[in-house]
Scaffold this motif. Structure first.
Motif, PDB file in Angstrom:
ATOM      1  N   GLU A 233       0.807  -1.172   0.037  1.00 12.86           N
ATOM      2  CA  GLU A 233      -0.050  -0.189  -0.077  1.00 12.86           C
ATOM      3  C   GLU A 233       0.735   1.222   0.084  1.00 12.86           C
ATOM      4  O   GLU A 233       1.967   1.388   0.551  1.00 12.86           O
ATOM      5  CB  GLU A 233      -0.801  -0.050   1.210  1.00 12.86           C
ATOM      6  N   ASP A 234       0.239   2.318  -0.666  1.00 17.04           N
ATOM      7  CA  ASP A 234       1.004   3.623  -0.521  1.00 17.04           C
ATOM      8  C   ASP A 234       2.356   3.660  -1.306  1.00 17.04           C
ATOM      9  O   ASP A 234       3.374   4.089  -0.517  1.00 17.04           O
ATOM     10  CB  ASP A 234       0.968   4.195   0.798  1.00 17.04           C
ATOM     11  N   ILE A 263       0.345   5.175  -6.202  1.00 21.32           N
ATOM     12  CA  ILE A 263      -0.197   6.507  -6.127  1.00 21.32           C
ATOM     13  C   ILE A 263       0.534   7.383  -7.357  1.00 21.32           C
ATOM     14  O   ILE A 263       1.937   7.600  -6.989  1.00 21.32           O
ATOM     15  CB  ILE A 263       0.164   7.094  -4.727  1.00 21.32           C
ATOM     16  N   HIS A 300      -4.596   4.012  -7.165  1.00 19.75           N
ATOM     17  CA  HIS A 300      -5.016   5.016  -6.223  1.00 19.75           C
ATOM     18  C   HIS A 300      -6.065   5.943  -6.973  1.00 19.75           C
ATOM     19  O   HIS A 300      -5.895   6.486  -8.098  1.00 19.75           O
ATOM     20  CB  HIS A 300      -4.189   5.567  -5.260  1.00 19.75           C
ATOM     21  N   HIS A 304      -2.331  12.688  -3.911  1.00 18.11           N
ATOM     22  CA  HIS A 304      -2.405  12.509  -2.659  1.00 18.11           C
ATOM     23  C   HIS A 304      -1.220  13.665  -2.135  1.00 18.11           C
ATOM     24  O   HIS A 304      -0.403  14.033  -2.812  1.00 18.11           O
ATOM     25  CB  HIS A 304      -1.579  11.228  -2.019  1.00 18.11           C
ATOM     26  N   LEU A 311       0.537  10.675   4.381  1.00 16.15           N
ATOM     27  CA  LEU A 311      -0.082  11.021   2.965  1.00 16.15           C
ATOM     28  C   LEU A 311      -1.713  11.266   3.331  1.00 16.15           C
ATOM     29  O   LEU A 311      -2.304  10.439   4.132  1.00 16.15           O
ATOM     30  CB  LEU A 311      -0.247   9.570   2.167  1.00 16.15           C
ATOM     31  N   HIS A 430       1.320  -1.435   4.292  1.00 18.23           N
ATOM     32  CA  HIS A 430       2.020  -0.473   3.987  1.00 18.23           C
ATOM     33  C   HIS A 430       3.276  -0.579   3.729  1.00 18.23           C
ATOM     34  O   HIS A 430       4.212  -1.440   4.459  1.00 18.23           O
ATOM     35  CB  HIS A 430       1.974   0.738   4.931  1.00 18.23           C
TER      36      HIS A 430
END
Length: 529
Positions: A233-234, A263, A300, A304, A311, A430
């Protein structure tokens, strides 16, 4: 005579063959389309901003159903026979229409009543149930899982209203029991064509128990395997690239396919400029490395904003969604990256925004925000719903390494999700979290006998302004709609001049060959004189 009989026999065989095909097609269509009617008087519980009707309608998207919803007080016709299943969602408000109850009493299909106001129907239809009213002080629920029969008991949690019935016949079937510590009564009971559930509830674990009950109600057998998915994630241009590679190596070593929550655009605090993920070639290299080792790109939904390594999202309007994804999809494909879907946003979206996303992607990953920061956490995949073409839920939450017992919440959620046959367990991991936790997570999931889900061995499609992407069980087809930019008059003149020049050169070459050939022939004739 023989010829006539033969022709007649052939005719009968052809007709029989065609009828067989038509019957099989009709049967297949019938299996694909269970017609469901949802009836309700209100969409929300008092004090709850979550749309309960939409939550339940989405849940039915796991099955091969066509769902229609109507408010009871707005009904102009009480012809329910056109539907295979009728669901009544009775929340806080009483249902007081005698005509409505009379119509339900005549209905011969499967009737599923959730919540209050069932007593008039019980009396009218003479179901072997005794209605005993509203109760609050309940402690636990006991449920025997469909197919396996594994029995589990869970705490009810916050006190709320349930509607108590007694089963008055040994022929009735009770799927789940509620308890106040001294007495038990049914949470789900079946008698005749009625399935009664003593509360409409979209909270865990009751929501999951109802989800598993639907497996039995719809008699569908596609739910026998359980799957998990880990989403890194991210992932963005300011991520730690070596950390991303390390996480990828752990997943690849353990043969676990995963998704990459990319992202594409990040805006740093105090800076107007939005950094595009393609601006750093080293980041593109890392993404290609991750994709080449079992990762699938999931985009995403928002730009962001980055503040102190944290974020936050900058929400897009519906009109901006297409432009945002047209750019992100094109830049991915032009750099060798193949997106397969998008991540469902952590914020509430309007119908127009969801429609815009549905027109681009067939596949979403994540959670559904029914209202701002209020999620409905589904235990399995959903198809053709109000909000999504297809949703794979990320329902286990995420690992917080600052928590001493980082796996506690995940273990508790997994225990509840395991109530459901054919569950899909997805988790946000993450990109900043150490690999130690990832190794432990994979071991936990595999020890439960849960199979890893490979997104590339599924079907996904994306349609943007410039590209169409189709993924079908490992095969990837990409079609480009990018039109050639019209050339200037000067460019056209130069092109034509170059073409004329090439023709002239070709003519000179041919003339040279002809002259050379004639010269050689003449020399040969002179040689033999």
């Amino acid at each position: 005579m023989m010829s006539k009989c033969f022709r007649l026999s052939i005719g009968v065989l052809i007709i029989g063959f065609m009828l067989g095909i038509l019957m099989s097609l009709s049967y297949a269509e019938g299996k694909l389309e269970k017609k469901v009617l949802i009836l309700y008087e209100e969409r929300y519980f008092y004090g709850d901003t979550r749309d309960t009707v939409t939550a339940m309608e989405n849940l039915l998207g796991h099955y091969q159903t066509q769902v229609v919803e109507h408010k009871i007080s707005d009904l102009k016709s009480y012809n329910f026979e056109a539907y295979d299943f009728v669901f009544i969602l009775a929340l806080d408000q009483e249902i007081e229409s005698p005509r409505f109850y009379e119509a339900l009493a005549q209905y011969e299909g499967e009737l599923i009543w959730l919540g209050k106001s069932v007593e008039p129907l019980i009396k009218l239809k003479k179901y072997p149930l005794m209605y005993e009213g509203e109760v609050y002080d309940l402690l636990s629920i006991r449920y025997s899982k469909a197919l396996t029969g594994d029995e589990k008991t869970f705490s009810i949690g916050t006190k709320r209203a349930f509607y108590k019935v007694r089963s008055m016949s040994p022929e009735n079937r009770v799927y789940a029991w509620l308890s106040d510590g001294t007495d038990e009564f049914p949470f789900i009971v079946h008698t005749g064509n009625l399935y009664y559930i003593s509360r409409v509830d979209i909270n865990e674990p009751l929501f999951y128990i109802f989800s598993d009950f639907l497996n039995q109600l719809f008699y569908e057998k596609h739910y026998q395997e359980n799957h998990f998915l880990i989403s890194i994630e991210d992932v963005h241009v300011f991520s730690d690239y070596e950390q991303l590679k390390a996480l990828t190596d752990v997943l690849y070593k353990n043969k676990v396919p995963f998704t990459i929550g990319l992202i594409p655009f990040v805006q740093q605090e105090g800076v107007d400029y939005i950094t595009d993920f393609t601006e750093v070639s080293a980041f593109i290299d890392v993404l290609n490395y991750m994709q080449g080792h079992g990762g699938s790109i999931v985009l995403h939904t928002y730009v962001h904003e980055m503040k102190d390594d944290t974020l936050t999202i900058s929400k897009l309007e519906a009109r901006d969604i297409k432009q945002y994804f047209d750019r992100a999809i094109s830049e991915c494909l032009q750099n060798g990256l193949v997106p397969i879907g998008y991540e469902a946003p952590h914020a509430f979206l309007s119908k127009e925004e969801y429609d815009a996303l549905k027109s681009i992607f067939t596949t979403a990953f994540g959670q559904i925000a029914i209202t701002e920061n209020n999620y409905i956490i589904y235990p399995y995949e959903l198809y053709d719903t109000v909000n999504f073409n297809k949703l794979y839920p990320l329902n286990l939450g995420y690992i917080d390494p600052s928590d001493k017992d980082a796996f506690k919440i995940i273990d508790e959620r997994l225990k509840r999700i395991e109530l459901v046959n054919g569950f899909f367990a997805g988790i946000y991991y993450h990109s900043s979290v150490e690999t130690f936790y990832l190794e432990s997570l994979i071991a936990r999931l595999k020890s439960e006998g849960i199979m890893s889900y490979d997104p590339l061995q599924d079907q996904h499609a994306i349609t943007s302004r410039d590209f169409e992407v189709n993924i079908d069980n490992g095969r990837i087809d990409i079609n480009s709609y990018i039109e050639t930019v019209p050339k200037s008059p000067l460019s056209l003149f130069i092109d034509r001049l170059a073409l004329v020049f090439s023709y002239v050169l070709f003519a000179i070459f041919i003339a040279f060959v002809v002259i050379l050939t004639r010269s050689i022939r003449k020399q040969r004739r002179n040689l033999f004189k």
